[in-house]
Design a protein around this motif. Structure first.
Motif, PDB file in Angstrom:
ATOM      1  N   HIS A 108      15.950   8.587  20.509  1.00 16.93           N
ATOM      2  CA  HIS A 108      15.843   8.473  21.841  1.00 16.93           C
ATOM      3  C   HIS A 108      16.684   9.162  22.611  1.00 16.93           C
ATOM      4  O   HIS A 108      17.673   9.358  21.976  1.00 16.93           O
ATOM      5  N   ASP A 268      24.488   8.988  22.014  1.00 23.89           N
ATOM      6  CA  ASP A 268      23.709   7.798  21.885  1.00 23.89           C
ATOM      7  C   ASP A 268      22.284   8.290  22.721  1.00 23.89           C
ATOM      8  O   ASP A 268      22.537   8.025  23.938  1.00 23.89           O
ATOM      9  N   ASP A 269      21.214   8.793  22.336  1.00 19.57           N
ATOM     10  CA  ASP A 269      21.100   8.928  20.998  1.00 19.57           C
ATOM     11  C   ASP A 269      20.689  10.343  20.792  1.00 19.57           C
ATOM     12  O   ASP A 269      20.121  10.716  19.720  1.00 19.57           O
ATOM     13  N   GLU A 298      14.416   3.674  25.289  1.00 20.85           N
ATOM     14  CA  GLU A 298      14.957   2.793  24.380  1.00 20.85           C
ATOM     15  C   GLU A 298      16.046   1.719  24.937  1.00 20.85           C
ATOM     16  O   GLU A 298      16.108   0.561  24.541  1.00 20.85           O
ATOM     17  N   GLU A 299      16.919   2.455  25.697  1.00 20.51           N
ATOM     18  CA  GLU A 299      18.165   1.613  26.353  1.00 20.51           C
ATOM     19  C   GLU A 299      17.553   0.287  26.973  1.00 20.51           C
ATOM     20  O   GLU A 299      18.297  -0.514  27.083  1.00 20.51           O
ATOM     21  N   ASP A 341      19.269   6.238  14.959  1.00 15.81           N
ATOM     22  CA  ASP A 341      19.991   5.572  16.291  1.00 15.81           C
ATOM     23  C   ASP A 341      21.400   5.892  15.964  1.00 15.81           C
ATOM     24  O   ASP A 341      21.577   5.916  14.716  1.00 15.81           O
ATOM     25  N   VAL A 342      22.227   5.641  16.970  1.00 15.90           N
ATOM     26  CA  VAL A 342      23.681   5.784  16.669  1.00 15.90           C
ATOM     27  C   VAL A 342      24.108   4.320  16.039  1.00 15.90           C
ATOM     28  O   VAL A 342      23.670   3.325  16.332  1.00 15.90           O
ATOM     29  N   LYS A 443      14.678  -1.854  18.278  1.00 16.32           N
ATOM     30  CA  LYS A 443      16.135  -2.297  18.577  1.00 16.32           C
ATOM     31  C   LYS A 443      16.111  -3.275  19.685  1.00 16.32           C
ATOM     32  O   LYS A 443      17.137  -3.505  20.473  1.00 16.32           O
TER      33      LYS A 443
HETATM   34 MN    MN Z   1      20.765   4.283  20.773  1.00 19.56          MN
END
Ligand code: MN
Length: 491
Positions: A108, A268-269, A298-299, A341-342, A443
């Protein structure tokens, strides 16, 4: 150590090595060059829009062209499609048909930040501020007293779109969110870290120079609007049709005497997104079609038209499949997706939040995360929150249940039908519930909801077996006091 044991250790035990010990000079130089490009990508892409734009510019330089619906594609063709300026997908067409599946990498490009509210501008005590709404998993205390930049787009009254970027250039002004002085912050200092800076106090300081006319109201707000109007043609109403993001100012920097770390906003990311991009640029004539996803939102749970819950990816893949006469479901069934992702690397400074034996380590390469840490394996591994047991309370027939506060009747139990007066809690869903072929490791999960909380009063309507009817003073009360234990008032 015996030779046998040495051999056995080598054969059976894992033998991870720090990357610095395994790379030769040429590889180290290559790594440094990669990092230099990555830092440039971070600096050019402080928001999802800017990241997408930076990636498109890099892709076009490598021969990628904008994908058009129904485009005839042959092996080796390189295409990209941008979803509303915020999400991006790239593909290098493979030698095999898409029916054999694609090799997909997803990351993302949206990062935690502060968005401006639709009516953000206000003045208080002769200073002008923006009201913000935080986006993604921010740690609020990290956002005060640091220089901030403003990036985004504003759609003006006439429908034209202007780009706003303030704070990134050397002589640009920047912004800040205030915090308290140490001696005024004593009470604040006693609060838990996540409560000390309330989200509603994340107001960005914009200025304190009033509009010249002393007789007008909103002088400080007008001062800001006057500047924005002169620079960008913005009026206050245009904030409604704007997407403006407040992000930390400054560029990616090397950290440490040996420059072995990079400090930056937005790892991120974008760290994975950049790796994907570098990877697809290396995919010159892949066997299977290589696809790269730069996801937005995504967040905040992948919601929205530019997030992975939208149909954008299915549309892109489906359309490419159609031109090859392939069913999308066949393509997906044979596809492989690396969802990146991180994750956190072991930090001895915070040793107690890590399981050292099962942590990722700095300089040990790609980290594989099989589950995340919160709530046991919550949000990760096939778990579903538990629903609570029903609480059944038996009451006599004729009980009237009233809301204690309003006195309104909720239920009148004049027969044996059970009545639900407060709904119980609902168990949540783990991320496995939301997994699809294209979103293999969601996620996000859905937390359980607490049950309803209600104060009620119960009244029992008495139902008599016998009625005694008579004129006043004929001895009804005296009769009852004589034949029963009741003590009525006798006149
Ligand atoms: Mn992330």
């Amino acid at each position: 150590m015996s030779e046998e044991m040495k051999a056995l250790r080598e054969q059976l035990l894992r033998n991870d090595k720090n990357g610095y010990d395994t790379l030769d000079e040429a590889q180290l130089a290559e790594m440094e060059a990669y990092c230099a490009d990555y830092k440039a990508f971070l600096n050019a892409g402080k928001t999802e829009r800017l990241s997408a734009r930076a990636a498109i510019a890099a892709a076009e330089a490598k021969g990628f062209v904008q994908y058009k619906r129904g485009m005839a594609l042959k092996a080796g063709d390189k295409v990209y499609t941008c979803n509303r300026g915020k999400g991006l997908m790239l593909a290098v067409i493979g030698k095999e048909s898409l029916a054999e599946g694609a090799q997909i990498a997803a990351a993302h490009i949206d990062s935690p930040r502060l968005d401006l509210k639709p009516t953000p501008l206000y003045e208080d005590s002769e200073m002008a501020y923006f009201k913000t709404h935080y986006y993604g998993g921010i740690r609020k205390y990290q956002w005060v007293t640091i220089p901030l930049e403003l990036h985004g787009v504003v759609v003006l009254h006439d429908g034209s779109k202007v780009d706003v970027h303030i704070g990134g250039k050397e002589d640009d002004p920047q912004f800040i969110i205030n915090d308290l002085l140490p001696h005024l912050g004593r009470e604040q200092g006693k609060k838990p870290l996540n409560e000390a800076i309330p989200s509603e106090s994340l107001n960005v300081l914009l200025g304190g120079k009033p509009f010249e006319d002393k007789d007008c109201s909103d002088r400080f707000k007008l001062g800001v609007l006057q500047y924005l109007n002169a620079q960008y043609g913005i009026t206050e109403e245009d904030f409604i049709s704007a997407e403006l993001e407040v992000v930390p100012a400054g560029k990616a920097r090397d950290i440490g005497f040996d420059r072995s770390f990079i400090a930056s906003y937005g790892h991120d990311d974008r760290v994975c997104a950049y790796a994907e991009l570098a990877g697809i640029f290396d995919a010159v004539s892949p066997k299977k079609t290589a696809v790269c996803i730069f996801a937005d939102k995504e967040e905040i749970g992948s919601e929205g038209v530019s997030g992975m819950l939208s149909q954008a990816f299915e549309w892109f893949m489906g359309d490419m499949c159609r031109t090859q006469g392939v069913a999308l479901s066949d393509c997906f069934a044979n596809s492989f997706c690396l969802s990146a992702d991180v994750t956190a690397a072991y930090d001895p400074n915070f040793a107690d939040v890590y399981d050292k034996r099962n942590s990722a380590f700095v300089n040990y390469g790609v980290a594989l995360c099989k589950y995340t840490g919160s709530g046991g394996k919550g949000g990760a591994s096939l778990c579903h929150g538990k629903n609570a047991e029903n609480l059944v309370i038996k009451v006599p027939l004729g009980t009237v249940i009233k809301d204690a506060e309003s006195g309104l009747v909720i239920a009148d139990l004049s027969d044996h039908t059970p009545v639900t007066i407060a709904k119980g809690g609902r168990g949540g869903y783990g991320n496995a519930h939301f997994a699809t072929p294209t979103r293999q490791i969601p996620k996000f999960a859905k937390p359980g909801m607490p049950g309803e909380d209600l104060q009620v009063t119960l009244e029992l309507k008495l139902i008599a077996d016998v009625g005694l009817i008579g004129f006043p003073n004929v001895g009804k009360s005296t009769l009852i006091s004589t034949i029963s234990a009741a003590k009525p008032k006798i006149a």
